[in-house]
Motif scaffolding. Structure first.
Motif, mmCIF file in Angstrom:
data_model
loop_
_atom_site.group_PDB
_atom_site.id
_atom_site.type_symbol
_atom_site.label_atom_id
_atom_site.label_comp_id
_atom_site.label_asym_id
_atom_site.label_seq_id
_atom_site.Cartn_x
_atom_site.Cartn_y
_atom_site.Cartn_z
ATOM 1 N N VAL A 412 1.246 3.417 -1.225
ATOM 2 C CA VAL A 412 2.528 3.736 -0.597
ATOM 3 C C VAL A 412 3.027 2.534 0.202
ATOM 4 O O VAL A 412 2.335 2.043 1.098
ATOM 5 C CB VAL A 412 2.400 4.964 0.332
ATOM 6 N N GLY A 413 4.231 2.057 -0.138
ATOM 7 C CA GLY A 413 4.823 0.950 0.598
ATOM 8 C C GLY A 413 5.539 -0.019 -0.312
ATOM 9 O O GLY A 413 5.977 0.342 -1.414
ATOM 10 N N GLY A 414 5.630 -1.256 0.136
ATOM 11 C CA GLY A 414 6.374 -2.275 -0.599
ATOM 12 C C GLY A 414 5.464 -3.267 -1.303
ATOM 13 O O GLY A 414 4.605 -2.891 -2.095
ATOM 14 N N GLU A 415 5.633 -4.546 -0.981
ATOM 15 C CA GLU A 415 4.896 -5.603 -1.675
ATOM 16 C C GLU A 415 3.383 -5.484 -1.489
ATOM 17 O O GLU A 415 2.613 -5.764 -2.419
ATOM 18 C CB GLU A 415 5.366 -6.974 -1.189
ATOM 19 N N LEU A 416 2.948 -5.064 -0.317
ATOM 20 C CA LEU A 416 1.507 -4.967 -0.074
ATOM 21 C C LEU A 416 0.897 -3.800 -0.837
ATOM 22 O O LEU A 416 -0.258 -3.862 -1.270
ATOM 23 C CB LEU A 416 1.233 -4.859 1.423
ATOM 24 N N ALA A 417 1.664 -2.726 -0.996
ATOM 25 C CA ALA A 417 1.191 -1.624 -1.842
ATOM 26 C C ALA A 417 1.058 -2.088 -3.287
ATOM 27 O O ALA A 417 0.119 -1.702 -4.002
ATOM 28 C CB ALA A 417 2.146 -0.434 -1.732
ATOM 29 N N GLN A 418 1.983 -2.936 -3.715
ATOM 30 C CA GLN A 418 1.900 -3.500 -5.064
ATOM 31 C C GLN A 418 0.647 -4.359 -5.212
ATOM 32 O O GLN A 418 0.011 -4.375 -6.277
ATOM 33 C CB GLN A 418 3.150 -4.334 -5.355
ATOM 34 N N GLU A 419 0.272 -5.094 -4.155
ATOM 35 C CA GLU A 419 -0.950 -5.902 -4.187
ATOM 36 C C GLU A 419 -2.174 -5.014 -4.376
ATOM 37 O O GLU A 419 -3.083 -5.338 -5.157
ATOM 38 C CB GLU A 419 -1.089 -6.705 -2.884
ATOM 39 N N MET A 420 -2.222 -3.900 -3.653
ATOM 40 C CA MET A 420 -3.344 -2.977 -3.816
ATOM 41 C C MET A 420 -3.423 -2.474 -5.244
ATOM 42 O O MET A 420 -4.498 -2.447 -5.859
ATOM 43 C CB MET A 420 -3.186 -1.778 -2.858
ATOM 44 N N GLY A 432 -1.874 4.022 -15.973
ATOM 45 C CA GLY A 432 -1.289 5.289 -15.559
ATOM 46 C C GLY A 432 -1.994 5.957 -14.406
ATOM 47 O O GLY A 432 -1.446 6.881 -13.786
ATOM 48 N N ASP A 433 -3.223 5.512 -14.075
ATOM 49 C CA ASP A 433 -3.979 6.104 -12.977
ATOM 50 C C ASP A 433 -3.716 5.407 -11.649
ATOM 51 O O ASP A 433 -4.311 5.770 -10.632
ATOM 52 C CB ASP A 433 -5.484 6.054 -13.287
ATOM 53 N N VAL A 434 -2.861 4.398 -11.678
ATOM 54 C CA VAL A 434 -2.487 3.673 -10.449
ATOM 55 C C VAL A 434 -0.974 3.733 -10.316
ATOM 56 O O VAL A 434 -0.250 3.236 -11.184
ATOM 57 C CB VAL A 434 -2.949 2.203 -10.497
ATOM 58 N N GLN A 435 -0.514 4.363 -9.239
ATOM 59 C CA GLN A 435 0.917 4.516 -9.025
ATOM 60 C C GLN A 435 1.325 3.894 -7.692
ATOM 61 O O GLN A 435 0.513 3.831 -6.760
ATOM 62 C CB GLN A 435 1.309 6.002 -9.046
ATOM 63 N N VAL A 436 2.560 3.453 -7.613
ATOM 64 C CA VAL A 436 3.110 2.910 -6.369
ATOM 65 C C VAL A 436 4.390 3.662 -6.043
ATOM 66 O O VAL A 436 5.254 3.827 -6.913
ATOM 67 C CB VAL A 436 3.407 1.399 -6.486
ATOM 68 N N VAL A 437 4.500 4.130 -4.818
ATOM 69 C CA VAL A 437 5.747 4.749 -4.344
ATOM 70 C C VAL A 437 6.199 4.009 -3.097
ATOM 71 O O VAL A 437 5.379 3.491 -2.333
ATOM 72 C CB VAL A 437 5.578 6.250 -4.053
ATOM 73 N N SER A 438 7.490 3.960 -2.892
ATOM 74 C CA SER A 438 8.050 3.090 -1.859
ATOM 75 C C SER A 438 7.978 3.654 -0.449
ATOM 76 O O SER A 438 8.043 2.903 0.526
ATOM 77 C CB SER A 438 9.508 2.765 -2.199
ATOM 78 N N SER A 439 7.854 4.976 -0.327
ATOM 79 C CA SER A 439 7.906 5.576 1.006
ATOM 80 C C SER A 439 7.217 6.931 1.002
ATOM 81 O O SER A 439 6.918 7.502 -0.057
ATOM 82 C CB SER A 439 9.360 5.757 1.452
#
Length: 475
Positions: A412-420, A432-439
């Motif tokens: 959950v978050g922005g660029e740092l969530a993308q890093e994770m 498909g088992d790794v998702q990123v949401v912005s907020s």
């Protein structure tokens, strides 16, 4: 709570008295005019959006015995204060005013003070200490997040006059702050839980963090022949020898090591987790006595924090039987590895209060260790205050999550969530088992109804991500 005459208030703090009877007695202290009671001290803090000085009239009308301003009082305010028999003081720095007043009150209390600091585990250690010591003493402790340069003195000033032990959590976000807190609190016992990476963005290195945490030693009280100043450290922390040699030994402070090695003064062995993740283990104390105990807190990561607390409690005369009873009935400050159930029978490890790389790893360890016949899911928010190391530390967290063989990872978050997320995929997790949401709002929309019976979900992130709202939607 603090009870002090205006003349003694001036003496303790160096504030200037403009109007009011020197003999007027003040009781209690507040920084919010809405919390001012009869005879209270109201301390005004200027702010960018709200100026506490503007609320001095409201505090006077609410019955304050003294108001402390950072601006010159107007004739109108002085007249209002005189009409209500309220003293008016001014000071240059309201934070320093509180620290000086709290130091004066702490000296008059004459109680034992225990200071707790560290990168992780402060609040858990404080809560365990409070529970253990309450078996034998009248204890007053930090509540909520009142662990900073304002919260700590307010905690001291709210202590009842018959307090025997003060347990004070000490937080920081920069060098020099623990030193000021310790100078105010003057602890006889101090605990440094761990030197981690929290605040590395502000302090630059773990060595600097270690130095900042070790500032607690500078304010330690001299103690007595029966109760020498004592520092409790984690026996397995790599910065423990550094703190001992550079800070504790020059200050002639006793050191107690707590950990999982038989070389530690207080150590745990044979740790086992039950179905809810609550640990049972053997404790060996400094005098060689042993105790098999069970802790009503989820996760093996709680064991070191328990050891720090029992090391102090045992030195203060709390018996093994009292320690065992208290540990079996622990209730910690909320949203720290709290296992909650959903209406559908799923379980949520609510650890949403805050996060650092070390505590993220501990949370993922707990997620992997609890029995689970359904899906294991981690919802991880970004971590704050990581500075130039932020991208690397978030990637390491993602990689660590991948090693736990999760069914789903939501970042959950922005660029740092993308890093994770990118690191988790790199370490083998399916796309498909790794998702990123912005907020958190998007997280709630997509995943609030995800959990099913037998599923287990960890929710953890820094406070600014707001994942506590997601937990409330799920549970």
């Amino acid at each position: 709570m603090v009870e002090i005459a205006v003349q003694d208030l001036v003496r303790a703090t160096g504030a200037a008295l403009h109007v009011g009877a020197a003999e007027r007695v003040c009781r209690g202290c507040a920084i919010d005019s809405r919390e001012v009671g009869k005879d209270a001290i109201f301390v005004a803090f200027p702010g960018e959006r709200v100026d506490g000085n503007a609320f001095a009239p409201k505090a006077i009308e609410a019955g304050a015995a003294c108001v402390v301003l950072t601006v010159e009082p107007s004739e109108e305010l002085l007249s209002l204060a005189a009409e209500h028999g309220c003293a008016v003081l001014t000071c240059d720095d309201p934070t320093e005013f509180l620290l000086r007043l709290a130091k004066d009150y702490r000296a008059r209390l004459g109680c034992t003070v225990i200071g707790v600091t560290g990168s992780i585990g402060k609040t858990t250690t404080k809560d365990v200490l409070s529970a253990l010591l309450a078996k034998r003493y009248r204890v007053h402790a930090t509540r909520g997040n009142y662990n900073n340069l304002i919260g700590l003195p307010l905690t001291i000033l709210s202590a009842p006059a018959d307090t025997q032990v003060l347990v004070l959590e000490m937080g920081m976000d920069g060098a020099g702050q623990i030193e000021r807190l310790a100078a105010c609190a003057q602890p006889t016992f101090a605990v440094i839980t761990k030197v981690g990476t929290s605040h590395i963005g502000m302090l630059g290195s773990r060595e600097n963090i270690a130095c900042a945490k070790a500032e607690i030693i500078s304010g330690m009280a001299s103690g007595t022949a029966d109760c020498r100043p004592t520092l409790v450290l984690h026996g397995e922390d790599d910065f423990t020898p550094y703190i001992i040699e550079r800070f504790a030994q020059p200050a002639n402070v006793d050191v107690v090591l707590a950990g999982t090695s038989i070389d530690d003064d207080v150590y745990a062995a044979h740790v086992e987790l039950d179905d809810e993740g609550h640990p049972s283990f053997d404790i060996t104390f400094e005098d060689g006595t042993t105790l098999r105990t069970h802790v009503a807190v989820a996760g093996a990561q709680s064991v070191p924090n328990v050891l720090f607390a029992v090391a102090v409690a045992h030195r203060l005369g709390v018996s093994c039987a009292e320690i065992d009873e208290a540990l079996g009935a622990l209730e910690l400050t909320g949203r720290r590895a709290q296992v909650r159930r959903t209406a559908d029978g799923g379980r949520v490890i609510d650890d949403s209060y805050n996060a650092s790389p070390e505590s993220m790893a501990a949370g993922l360890d707990l997620l992997a260790s609890l029995p689970c016949t359904g899906a294991r899911i981690a919802v991880l928010g970004e971590m704050g205050e990581q500075g130039d190391e932020a991208a690397r530390l978030h990637a390491l967290t993602g990689a660590y999550a991948a090693a736990k063989k999760l069914n789903l990872l939501v970042c959950v978050g922005g660029e740092l969530a993308q890093e994770m997320a990118a690191a988790a995929r790199m370490m083998g997790m399916d796309e498909g088992d790794v998702q990123v949401v912005s907020s958190c709002d998007v997280l709630i929309d997509r995943y609030a109804k995800l959990l099913r019976e037998h599923d287990l979900m960890l929710v953890k992130g820094s406070r600014f991500v707001g994942l506590d709202r997601f937990v409330e939607e799920v549970c």
